[in-house]
Design an enzyme around this catalytic site. Sequence first.
Site, PDB file in Angstrom:
ATOM      1  N   ARG A  57     -31.101  42.217 -15.758  1.00 41.66           N
ATOM      2  CA  ARG A  57     -29.794  42.522 -15.086  1.00 41.66           C
ATOM      3  C   ARG A  57     -29.036  43.382 -16.228  1.00 41.66           C
ATOM      4  NH1 ARG A  57     -27.960  36.961 -12.403  1.00 41.66           N
ATOM      5  NH2 ARG A  57     -28.862  36.217 -14.499  1.00 41.66           N
ATOM      6  N   THR A  62     -34.032  38.595 -17.168  1.00 43.88           N
ATOM      7  CA  THR A  62     -34.009  39.151 -15.629  1.00 43.88           C
ATOM      8  C   THR A  62     -33.746  40.973 -15.735  1.00 43.88           C
ATOM      9  OG1 THR A  62     -31.776  39.080 -15.329  1.00 43.88           O
ATOM     10  CG2 THR A  62     -33.142  37.198 -14.736  1.00 43.88           C
ATOM     11  N   GLY A  90     -33.900  34.397 -22.852  1.00 45.27           N
ATOM     12  CA  GLY A  90     -34.660  35.492 -23.305  1.00 45.27           C
ATOM     13  C   GLY A  90     -34.093  35.550 -24.665  1.00 45.27           C
ATOM     14  N   LYS A 147     -29.223  35.161 -30.835  1.00 48.81           N
ATOM     15  CA  LYS A 147     -29.853  33.727 -31.447  1.00 48.81           C
ATOM     16  C   LYS A 147     -31.246  34.141 -31.904  1.00 48.81           C
ATOM     17  CE  LYS A 147     -28.995  31.848 -27.530  1.00 48.81           C
ATOM     18  NZ  LYS A 147     -28.104  32.984 -26.721  1.00 48.81           N
TER      19      LYS A 147
HETATM   20  P1  GDP Z   1     -30.251  35.727 -27.602  1.00 46.64           P
HETATM   21  O1  GDP Z   1     -30.616  35.355 -25.954  1.00 46.64           O
HETATM   22  O2  GDP Z   1     -29.014  35.188 -27.964  1.00 46.64           O
HETATM   23  O3  GDP Z   1     -31.544  35.440 -28.386  1.00 46.64           O
HETATM   24  O4  GDP Z   1     -30.270  37.413 -27.599  1.00 46.64           O
HETATM   25  P2  GDP Z   1     -30.862  38.596 -26.663  1.00 46.64           P
HETATM   26  O5  GDP Z   1     -32.286  38.551 -27.304  1.00 46.64           O
HETATM   27  O6  GDP Z   1     -31.014  38.119 -25.140  1.00 46.64           O
HETATM   28  O7  GDP Z   1     -29.945  39.854 -26.703  1.00 46.64           O
HETATM   29  C1  GDP Z   1     -29.660  40.285 -28.017  1.00 46.64           C
HETATM   30  C2  GDP Z   1     -30.113  41.781 -27.883  1.00 46.64           C
HETATM   31  O8  GDP Z   1     -29.272  42.387 -28.998  1.00 46.64           O
HETATM   32  C3  GDP Z   1     -31.787  41.722 -28.296  1.00 46.64           C
HETATM   33  O9  GDP Z   1     -31.943  43.008 -27.437  1.00 46.64           O
HETATM   34  C4  GDP Z   1     -31.622  42.213 -29.949  1.00 46.64           C
HETATM   35  O10 GDP Z   1     -32.869  42.633 -30.070  1.00 46.64           O
HETATM   36  C5  GDP Z   1     -30.342  42.819 -29.951  1.00 46.64           C
HETATM   37  N1  GDP Z   1     -29.669  42.692 -31.373  1.00 46.64           N
HETATM   38  C6  GDP Z   1     -29.722  41.391 -32.080  1.00 46.64           C
HETATM   39  N2  GDP Z   1     -28.561  41.622 -33.315  1.00 46.64           N
HETATM   40  C7  GDP Z   1     -28.278  43.076 -33.115  1.00 46.64           C
HETATM   41  C8  GDP Z   1     -27.629  43.887 -33.877  1.00 46.64           C
HETATM   42  O11 GDP Z   1     -26.942  43.576 -34.851  1.00 46.64           O
HETATM   43  N3  GDP Z   1     -27.415  45.046 -33.379  1.00 46.64           N
HETATM   44  C9  GDP Z   1     -28.117  45.669 -32.190  1.00 46.64           C
HETATM   45  N4  GDP Z   1     -27.671  46.798 -32.159  1.00 46.64           N
HETATM   46  N5  GDP Z   1     -28.800  44.852 -31.580  1.00 46.64           N
HETATM   47  C10 GDP Z   1     -28.981  43.658 -31.820  1.00 46.64           C
HETATM   48  P1  IMO Z   2     -30.130  33.165 -23.648  1.00 49.30           P
HETATM   49  O1  IMO Z   2     -30.899  31.746 -24.145  1.00 49.30           O
HETATM   50  C1  IMO Z   2     -27.270  34.730 -20.675  1.00 49.30           C
HETATM   51  C2  IMO Z   2     -26.838  32.413 -17.114  1.00 49.30           C
HETATM   52  C3  IMO Z   2     -27.300  32.990 -15.836  1.00 49.30           C
HETATM   53  C4  IMO Z   2     -26.144  32.594 -14.681  1.00 49.30           C
HETATM   54  C5  IMO Z   2     -26.164  31.077 -15.313  1.00 49.30           C
HETATM   55  C6  IMO Z   2     -26.790  30.166 -14.468  1.00 49.30           C
HETATM   56  O2  IMO Z   2     -31.096  34.198 -23.553  1.00 49.30           O
HETATM   57  O3  IMO Z   2     -28.860  33.420 -24.214  1.00 49.30           O
HETATM   58  P2  IMO Z   2     -29.488  29.400 -14.822  1.00 49.30           P
HETATM   59  O4  IMO Z   2     -30.602  30.258 -14.482  1.00 49.30           O
HETATM   60  O5  IMO Z   2     -29.612  28.881 -16.124  1.00 49.30           O
HETATM   61  O6  IMO Z   2     -29.053  28.169 -13.585  1.00 49.30           O
HETATM   62  O7  IMO Z   2     -28.266  30.338 -14.765  1.00 49.30           O
HETATM   63  O8  IMO Z   2     -26.403  31.057 -16.647  1.00 49.30           O
HETATM   64  N1  IMO Z   2     -27.857  32.264 -18.316  1.00 49.30           N
HETATM   65  C7  IMO Z   2     -27.742  33.435 -19.224  1.00 49.30           C
HETATM   66  N2  IMO Z   2     -26.766  34.107 -19.628  1.00 49.30           N
HETATM   67  N3  IMO Z   2     -28.374  34.224 -21.615  1.00 49.30           N
HETATM   68  C8  IMO Z   2     -29.040  33.141 -21.311  1.00 49.30           C
HETATM   69  O9  IMO Z   2     -29.943  32.676 -22.238  1.00 49.30           O
HETATM   70  C9  IMO Z   2     -28.821  32.605 -19.775  1.00 49.30           C
HETATM   71  N4  IMO Z   2     -29.401  31.551 -19.398  1.00 49.30           N
HETATM   72  C10 IMO Z   2     -28.705  31.360 -18.182  1.00 49.30           C
HETATM   73  O10 IMO Z   2     -27.233  34.514 -15.860  1.00 49.30           O
HETATM   74  O11 IMO Z   2     -25.127  33.323 -14.889  1.00 49.30           O
HETATM   75 MG    MG Z   3     -31.065  36.217 -24.339  1.00 51.74          MG
END
Ligand code: GDP
Ligand code: IMO
Ligand code: MG
Length: 425
Positions: A303, A301, A40, A16
């Site tokens: 994880r 985190t 995150g 996102k």
């Molecule tokens: P969000 O929480 O939905 O914003 O997603 P996160 O940032 O937690 O996790 C998505 C991860 O995938 C991040 O490390 C991004 O930099 C990476 N990412 C996003 N789009 C792509 C993609 O199309 N390809 C690859 N390889 N990585 C991507």
């Molecule tokens: P973004 O916005 C992935 C998960 C936690 C746990 C459950 C409850 O980066 O996509 P909480 O701390 O909210 O009470 O945890 O939700 N969780 C996520 N998993 N992406 C997230 O956010 C998350 N925020 C919470 O791992 O399973």
């Molecule tokens: Mg995230």
Amino acid sequence: MAVSVIIGGQWGDEGKGKIVDLLSQKADIVARYQGGPNAGHTVVINGKEIILHQIPSGILWPHTNCVIGNGVVIDPRVFLEEVAFLKDQGVEIDDRLLISDRAHLILPYHRCLDTASEESQGSKKIGTTGRGIGPAYMDKVGRFGLRVCDLLDEQHLRTKITDILARHNKVLESIYNCHPIQAEDIVEQCLAFAQSIRDHITDASVYLNQAINDGKEILLEGAQGTMLDVDFGTYPFVTSSNPTAGGACIGTGLGPNRLDHIIGIVKAYTTRVGMGPLPTEFDAKFSEHIRQLGGEFGATTGRPRRCGWFDAVVVNNAVRVNGLTSLVITKLDVLDTLEEIKICTAYEYNGMVFEHYPADLKVQLGARPILEKHPGWLTSTTDIKSWENLPHNTKSYLNRLSELTGVKIGLVSVGPDRNQTIVVP
Ligand code: GDP
Ligand code: IMO
Ligand code: MG
């Protein structure tokens, strides 16, 4: 001019942050509407990675105004660290960030309660991020939470914190065997926070509605994902807010008729962090393989994320409960080296077939995915810039995802960087 909501269509971490950043180029305002520092959101600009937890991902464009809506829970400590981090990166916030006067606060006792509750559950724990999210939303619906507007009157603040701690300290001491928390420490933290955000506090609903009337382009940035929604997710293995489109209205003070586009972000496969059902989960060895290919480690985190095949039952749940108007498929490139790729089209449980995500946790945990097979494309897609240049098998796979979900794919992401994105004609 329009309002677009960006929603996670799976269990969070769909990418996102990347997509909000990309679309922010043409937005005037970017607002978060739920969640808090459990999120995150990663943005990569020219190879440099920035992870945002509480501040909208649109902040990295100098022309955007950013809003933290009433539905968000704000941890002052994390917030101030994030502001300092952004300043270090040369991002000027100044008057570009507004905070709803109705947003609730996460304070140290929420984090203690979160951790203590998880520890007490042993193997039945949810696997939360430990950021105090559940306890902060429990205070909110319990009708004794501390809101941003409470920070502005010191005497009222002191009384309120004393009353709140009288409740929570009983629980911390007698149920969880923890030390009580001193009211004065919390008051001091809150006053320092009030001092630094005073000029940013506003009625965000009034601000956003006026912005729409003025023809502004607005993005509402969801955190988490539909399967973590407290109503429509894998309850109780969910977060404590509504990441779904309805939550975007509740968490900003915009009426449903103000939303124009509801954009679902989904990975080309599936991941989740924490405990709970994941019907298409790979075996440990293949999960590790995809985790390494996709860098699937939590942005908050650290994880390891659990991995599985694309699950059309899950995404169709997101299509229905959010009313998705288009899809963005991310991390397609992670599948580049696979000879065969599978898609789950339904579940089988006790001789019954489920096409809609079942409510019963027992069924969710025991569901056997019905999988269809697709040939891989065995070509790197990371440098491809147009739909026409994607391999035939890649287009077939994407077309099948669109067919199974009944929603058009607008964008395909083939790498973490802003420019690694393909517009689908
Ligand atoms: P969000 O929480 O939905 O914003 O997603 P996160 O940032 O937690 O996790 C998505 C991860 O995938 C991040 O490390 C991004 O930099 C990476 N990412 C996003 N789009 C792509 C993609 O199309 N390809 C690859 N390889 N990585 C991507
Ligand atoms: P973004 O916005 C992935 C998960 C936690 C746990 C459950 C409850 O980066 O996509 P909480 O701390 O909210 O009470 O945890 O939700 N969780 C996520 N998993 N992406 C997230 O956010 C998350 N925020 C919470 O791992 O399973
Ligand atoms: Mg995230």
